[in-house]
Motif scaffolding. Sequence first.
Motif, PDB file in Angstrom:
ATOM      1  N   ARG A   6     -97.299  -6.284 -33.162  1.00 38.29           N
ATOM      2  CA  ARG A   6     -97.051  -7.707 -32.984  1.00 38.29           C
ATOM      3  C   ARG A   6     -98.326  -8.522 -33.125  1.00 38.29           C
ATOM      4  O   ARG A   6     -99.342  -8.200 -32.539  1.00 38.29           O
ATOM      5  CB  ARG A   6     -96.467  -7.907 -31.583  1.00 38.29           C
ATOM      6  N   PRO A 600     -93.552 -12.224 -31.610  1.00 34.23           N
ATOM      7  CA  PRO A 600     -92.400 -12.734 -30.862  1.00 34.23           C
ATOM      8  C   PRO A 600     -92.307 -12.074 -29.487  1.00 34.23           C
ATOM      9  O   PRO A 600     -92.896 -11.019 -29.258  1.00 34.23           O
ATOM     10  CB  PRO A 600     -91.229 -12.325 -31.739  1.00 34.23           C
ATOM     11  N   VAL A 601     -91.534 -12.683 -28.639  1.00 32.09           N
ATOM     12  CA  VAL A 601     -91.477 -12.234 -27.254  1.00 32.09           C
ATOM     13  C   VAL A 601     -90.254 -11.341 -27.050  1.00 32.09           C
ATOM     14  O   VAL A 601     -89.183 -11.629 -27.583  1.00 32.09           O
ATOM     15  CB  VAL A 601     -91.372 -13.455 -26.317  1.00 32.09           C
ATOM     16  N   HIS A 622     -94.662  -3.718 -21.732  1.00 31.67           N
ATOM     17  CA  HIS A 622     -94.809  -5.006 -21.032  1.00 31.67           C
ATOM     18  C   HIS A 622     -94.275  -4.963 -19.606  1.00 31.67           C
ATOM     19  O   HIS A 622     -93.344  -4.213 -19.308  1.00 31.67           O
ATOM     20  CB  HIS A 622     -94.076  -6.111 -21.789  1.00 31.67           C
ATOM     21  N   ASN A 623     -94.849  -5.832 -18.800  1.00 32.17           N
ATOM     22  CA  ASN A 623     -94.436  -5.875 -17.400  1.00 32.17           C
ATOM     23  C   ASN A 623     -93.616  -7.102 -17.049  1.00 32.17           C
ATOM     24  O   ASN A 623     -93.119  -7.221 -15.942  1.00 32.17           O
ATOM     25  CB  ASN A 623     -95.669  -5.819 -16.499  1.00 32.17           C
ATOM     26  N   PHE A 625     -90.675 -10.055 -18.614  1.00 33.05           N
ATOM     27  CA  PHE A 625     -89.774 -10.395 -19.711  1.00 33.05           C
ATOM     28  C   PHE A 625     -89.094 -11.730 -19.411  1.00 33.05           C
ATOM     29  O   PHE A 625     -88.386 -11.840 -18.389  1.00 33.05           O
ATOM     30  CB  PHE A 625     -88.699  -9.308 -19.866  1.00 33.05           C
ATOM     31  N   ARG A 735     -99.664 -13.772 -13.419  1.00 32.27           N
ATOM     32  CA  ARG A 735     -99.785 -12.576 -14.252  1.00 32.27           C
ATOM     33  C   ARG A 735     -99.221 -12.858 -15.651  1.00 32.27           C
ATOM     34  O   ARG A 735     -99.737 -12.369 -16.637  1.00 32.27           O
ATOM     35  CB  ARG A 735     -99.006 -11.435 -13.602  1.00 32.27           C
ATOM     36  N   ILE A 749     -95.819 -15.604 -25.113  1.00 32.31           N
ATOM     37  CA  ILE A 749     -96.145 -15.239 -23.728  1.00 32.31           C
ATOM     38  C   ILE A 749     -97.644 -14.934 -23.650  1.00 32.31           C
ATOM     39  O   ILE A 749     -98.231 -14.403 -24.609  1.00 32.31           O
ATOM     40  CB  ILE A 749     -95.280 -14.039 -23.255  1.00 32.31           C
ATOM     41  N   VAL A 750     -98.249 -15.344 -22.558  1.00 37.70           N
ATOM     42  CA  VAL A 750     -99.674 -15.067 -22.336  1.00 37.70           C
ATOM     43  C   VAL A 750     -99.778 -14.290 -21.036  1.00 37.70           C
ATOM     44  O   VAL A 750     -99.111 -14.637 -20.058  1.00 37.70           O
ATOM     45  CB  VAL A 750    -100.484 -16.384 -22.217  1.00 37.70           C
ATOM     46  N   THR A 751    -100.579 -13.214 -21.020  1.00 40.64           N
ATOM     47  CA  THR A 751    -100.786 -12.499 -19.758  1.00 40.64           C
ATOM     48  C   THR A 751    -102.205 -12.782 -19.272  1.00 40.64           C
ATOM     49  O   THR A 751    -103.033 -13.330 -20.000  1.00 40.64           O
ATOM     50  CB  THR A 751    -100.615 -10.976 -19.925  1.00 40.64           C
ATOM     51  N   LYS A 753    -104.528 -10.769 -18.814  1.00 36.29           N
ATOM     52  CA  LYS A 753    -105.532 -10.061 -19.614  1.00 36.29           C
ATOM     53  C   LYS A 753    -105.842 -10.805 -20.902  1.00 36.29           C
ATOM     54  O   LYS A 753    -106.971 -10.806 -21.375  1.00 36.29           O
ATOM     55  CB  LYS A 753    -105.010  -8.656 -19.922  1.00 36.29           C
TER      56      LYS A 753
HETATM   57  P1  ATP Z   1    -100.600  -6.283 -17.229  1.00 31.25           P
HETATM   58  O1  ATP Z   1    -100.780  -4.813 -17.504  1.00 31.25           O
HETATM   59  O2  ATP Z   1    -101.362  -6.765 -16.118  1.00 31.25           O
HETATM   60  O3  ATP Z   1     -99.170  -6.700 -17.117  1.00 31.25           O
HETATM   61  P2  ATP Z   1    -101.143  -6.717 -20.033  1.00 31.25           P
HETATM   62  O4  ATP Z   1    -101.644  -7.904 -20.786  1.00 31.25           O
HETATM   63  O5  ATP Z   1    -101.784  -5.414 -20.345  1.00 31.25           O
HETATM   64  O6  ATP Z   1    -101.224  -7.061 -18.504  1.00 31.25           O
HETATM   65  P3  ATP Z   1     -98.640  -6.031 -21.250  1.00 31.25           P
HETATM   66  O7  ATP Z   1     -97.337  -6.498 -20.713  1.00 31.25           O
HETATM   67  O8  ATP Z   1     -98.814  -4.592 -21.498  1.00 31.25           O
HETATM   68  O9  ATP Z   1     -99.583  -6.613 -20.188  1.00 31.25           O
HETATM   69  O10 ATP Z   1     -99.011  -6.873 -22.537  1.00 31.25           O
HETATM   70  C1  ATP Z   1     -99.742  -6.422 -23.631  1.00 31.25           C
HETATM   71  C2  ATP Z   1     -99.705  -7.526 -24.687  1.00 31.25           C
HETATM   72  O11 ATP Z   1     -98.357  -7.836 -24.975  1.00 31.25           O
HETATM   73  C3  ATP Z   1    -100.357  -8.814 -24.225  1.00 31.25           C
HETATM   74  O12 ATP Z   1    -101.137  -9.328 -25.274  1.00 31.25           O
HETATM   75  C4  ATP Z   1     -99.190  -9.757 -23.942  1.00 31.25           C
HETATM   76  O13 ATP Z   1     -99.451 -11.091 -24.319  1.00 31.25           O
HETATM   77  C5  ATP Z   1     -98.074  -9.190 -24.733  1.00 31.25           C
HETATM   78  N1  ATP Z   1     -96.799  -9.300 -24.000  1.00 31.25           N
HETATM   79  C6  ATP Z   1     -96.588  -9.244 -22.673  1.00 31.25           C
HETATM   80  N2  ATP Z   1     -95.292  -9.357 -22.379  1.00 31.25           N
HETATM   81  C7  ATP Z   1     -94.650  -9.498 -23.541  1.00 31.25           C
HETATM   82  C8  ATP Z   1     -93.298  -9.682 -23.904  1.00 31.25           C
HETATM   83  N3  ATP Z   1     -92.327  -9.737 -22.998  1.00 31.25           N
HETATM   84  N4  ATP Z   1     -93.016  -9.811 -25.211  1.00 31.25           N
HETATM   85  C9  ATP Z   1     -93.965  -9.756 -26.137  1.00 31.25           C
HETATM   86  N5  ATP Z   1     -95.250  -9.597 -25.882  1.00 31.25           N
HETATM   87  C10 ATP Z   1     -95.608  -9.474 -24.598  1.00 31.25           C
END
Ligand code: ATP
Length: 777
Positions: A6, A600-601, A622-623, A625, A735, A749-751, A753
């Motif tokens: 992605r 995309p999300v 991902h954690n 949704f 988060r 989506i932005v996390t 990290k």
């Molecule tokens: P954490 O582990 O604290 O949740 P992270 O950024 O490692 O943080 P992940 O959920 O593994 O979390 O996300 C990895 C990447 O995927 C990040 O760049 C994030 O923006 C993206 N991401 C997170 N959730 C989604 C989602 N539901 N759909 C698409 N991309 C996502």
Amino acid sequence: MSSAERQPLIRPEEEIISYGVNVADGTGSINNEDDVTQESECRTHCAPETVEVGNLNLLSSKFESLDYDTCENHLLLDEERSKGYKFIMKKSFARWIIFLLIGIFTALIACFIDIMIEVLSDLKYNCLQFYVDSCVWNYCLVTPYLLWMVLNIVPVVIGSLLVTYLEPVAAGSGIPQVKCYLNGVKIPRVVRIKTLLVKVFGVISSVVGGLAVGKEGPMIHSGAVVAAGISQGKSTTLKVDLRILDYFREDHEKRDFVSGGAAAGVAAAFGAPVGGVLFSLEEGTSFWNQGLTWRIFFASMVSTFTLNSVLSTYHGRPGDLSYCGLLNFGKFETIVYTFSEFFIFILMGMTGGLLGALFNHINYKLTVFRLRYIQARWLKVFEAAMVAALTCTVGFTMIYVMDDCKPLGQDPTKFPVQMFCGDGQYNVLGAIWFQTPEASVRSLFHDPPGSHKVLSVAVFFVGYFLLSCWTYGLSVSSGLFIPSLLTGAAWGRLVGMGLEILLPGWKVDPGKYALVGAAAQLGGVVRMTISLTVILIEATGSISFGLPLMITLIMAKWVGDFFNEGIYDIHIQLAGVPLLPWEPPPLSNNIYASGIMSHPVVTFNAVENVGRIIDVLRSETHNGFPIVDQQCEDADSMKTCGTYRGIILRSQLIVLLQNKIFNESVEIWNPKQVSIKMFWKAYPRYQSIKDVSVTQEERLFTIDLRPFMNPASYTLLHSASLPRVFRLFRGLGLRHLVIVNDSNEVIGIVTRKDVARFRVWKHRGRMGMIELMISEK
Ligand code: ATP
């Protein structure tokens, strides 16, 4: 499409114009425009093929974030509504009781550590003093030397074995780990009871083993673990669930208690309750309000008072209350200073900054060396034993070689050794070495003028500086405050002695300069200002000397920051922890949410099929949704993914699946049967999706996610700037942040990290923004 494929969405017209430094080669050179365009093409996925050990510009993907945002779902609101105002009062009362208990238990642990160290150290130095004094005339000095070595190595090896084999996260002071936790990063096993036990016995072993360490830093970590344990009413390690306080089983509640525990730890360590509150504030807690401040202050006060009462009783003076903290700077008469001395304090602050930067640089190099070559566990224990042996060798050589004798009577030490001094005299360096480092700091602060020779203090300073530098980062529990204070007190005292010689007319108090030197050195190493000033004011009990201490600490920080980061930040960066600093990086207004979001999300419908949830959780990492009212039509294009309805976490979905909260049809599903307690029970060690098993038939069932999702989570428009996104994450401890378009449709989506990758870059006075890479390690 998997998350690795992605690509983040960057609109061409919004590409970054002014950007920080070149991250591709990690050289820190300023980009030209070509580099900028090239760099913006690989915003999230430019991870290096090989991870360079010691690279400060990498973030590790292994650290997950904590969820400090309250999930205000229907279950929570129903629970609160059904229990009413009485429940709110009960919760508030329970909070005060927990903070009271945190204060008491943290202080009791501090007392235990202090008493154990005192008893064991007294035995050790008593025995050594006897052998030194009897062997000096019988030409058998090798005996006390070897004995000293054994008495150093044995406890250090025990402590190191505990840390290395039982709980590595208990190594060091624990301050960086607590700082990360409060910042919103989940550090595995950091607040477990096993960590606390290893920390307590580890620090006793390190101090008794004579290493250049203190017990104060570990107290902060211990307080944090106590707080996390008491507030949850259960221990997963001990498999005990008291079935009380389950309403505090959420990340944000636990964080508030942990900040109280850290503050209580500082209060017990330094007898500085206000310093404790400010420490928690300065070192990272992401959320702060008046009620919390008040409770944290209460815990700190209780901690100081409990420690004081117990130690005063232990020392046979119950009711006297003269043992405010573990670190006792001794009684300072009012410290007087003149205007002209400010200049000296400024210079000393600058020197502290320089020496602190040097310390941090050497320690950084050493840590990188350790990461590369000292990976085997037995090697870590061996290194600790080697440093223990070296510490006693350095000490013994100094006592043996340096001929610094003073008449007995004015020495505050318990075990004065005579060595080669005449009758009625004691060896000054022997007095410094044959006691705990805290007692040595006190000696340098309070020994009357003329107690030491310039050469012996200078040699001690160099030796101790290098020893403490090597010691920090060993696989043992250890604090850095005391070695830094001791090194600083040594060179500060040298300054005082120098002034005595240069300005014979001046009535110079070398103890005062020792105190300023100690502050400067500690400030130069850890770069804390507000809390450290107050801790030192409270520990010395001298309000009037607050301004000089503050000026010294500010100068130390400014000068040190010119060269490198504080020691805790260096270690945090080396570990690749995605820490969010206080402020967004400069010149980042032209980066927009649309430029940093992932797209995309992966979303779920409000009423979702069990099979799809399981497949998504298995295929994606991902954690969080977003919940939408329709799925994306074409995931590969930049089309929207449905109108935003809320967000649900992976952990919530797993709990739902495990408890089989699904049904053949939504119509026969009754959400009233489900209580929020089901989620509290599973907190904090959620199972993995691999542990969830459902039958083929159940895969066709559906879950109504609406009662469980957070319908009011924060969202932001795609046009918001990076500083705005940053402040939301930092201030609210978020988060995830869902990015929507003008019609409230999910487009990205932005996390946390994703935001933590943007960092301020400073090098020799120049400043910019750097975008860190994410490594799998
Ligand atoms: P954490 O582990 O604290 O949740 P992270 O950024 O490692 O943080 P992940 O959920 O593994 O979390 O996300 C990895 C990447 O995927 C990040 O760049 C994030 O923006 C993206 N991401 C997170 N959730 C989604 C989602 N539901 N759909 C698409 N991309 C996502």
